[in-house]
Design a protein around this motif. Structure first.
Motif, short mmCIF file in Angstrom:
data_model
loop_
_atom_site.label_atom_id
_atom_site.label_comp_id
_atom_site.label_asym_id
_atom_site.label_seq_id
_atom_site.Cartn_x
_atom_site.Cartn_y
_atom_site.Cartn_z
N SER A 15 1.00 -1.25 -0.07
CA SER A 15 0.25 -0.02 0.05
C SER A 15 0.93 1.15 -0.10
N LEU A 16 0.48 2.34 -0.52
CA LEU A 16 0.84 3.65 -0.56
C LEU A 16 -0.25 4.86 -0.44
N ARG A 17 -0.03 5.88 0.20
CA ARG A 17 -0.87 6.87 0.16
C ARG A 17 -0.44 8.27 -0.10
N PRO A 18 -0.11 8.34 -1.44
CA PRO A 18 0.18 9.85 -1.99
C PRO A 18 -0.67 10.94 -1.52
N SER A 19 0.03 12.25 -1.30
CA SER A 19 -1.00 12.99 -0.91
C SER A 19 -0.73 14.30 -1.80
N CYS A 20 -1.65 15.28 -1.96
CA CYS A 20 -1.31 16.50 -2.84
C CYS A 20 -2.03 17.77 -2.01
N ALA A 21 -1.16 18.61 -1.81
CA ALA A 21 -1.42 19.68 -0.99
C ALA A 21 -1.62 20.96 -1.98
N ALA A 22 -2.71 21.63 -1.79
CA ALA A 22 -3.11 22.73 -2.84
C ALA A 22 -3.12 23.98 -1.94
#
Length: 114
Positions: A15-22
């Motif tokens: 598993s992985l959980r990439p994130s994106c900050a905006a």
């Protein structure tokens, strides 16, 4: 406007959980999404989530990936479970405003080894 993090190398089944900050303008009221691209292929939709938390998934990831958004942190996540080697790609964060303005992140590499 969009900054991804959290990609990496994982074994198949992991598993992985990439994130994106905006920034605020690229998040509030926008539909957020994740796309992926491999060399020589077109960028393809992985998942999107509306400003009202309505998700949409590509058939290839349904039941394995979950998209979510934290409106207090202006961040969107992609929880990826049961990863397969064919999920290997550069994953891009995307934002579309109600007026049609589109933002893209720089991408984060996800590599799944067999």
């Amino acid at each position: 406007q969009l900054v991804e993090s959290g990609g990496g190398l994982v074994q198949a089944g992991g598993s992985l959980r990439p994130s994106c900050a905006a920034c605020v303008s690229a998040f509030r009221s926008n539909t957020m999404g994740w796309y992926r691209q491999t060399p020589g292929k077109q960028r393809e939709l992985v998942a999107t989530i509306s400003s009202t938390d309505w998700p949409n998934y590509a058939d290839s990831v349904k039941g394995r990936f979950t998209i979510s958004r934290d409106n207090a942190k202006y961040t969107v996540y992609l929880r990826m479970n049961s990863l397969k080697p064919e999920d290997t790609a550069v994953y891009y964060c995307n934002s579309v405003s109600p007026f049609g303005t589109i933002y893209w992140g720089q991408g984060t590499q996800v590599t799944v080894s067999s």
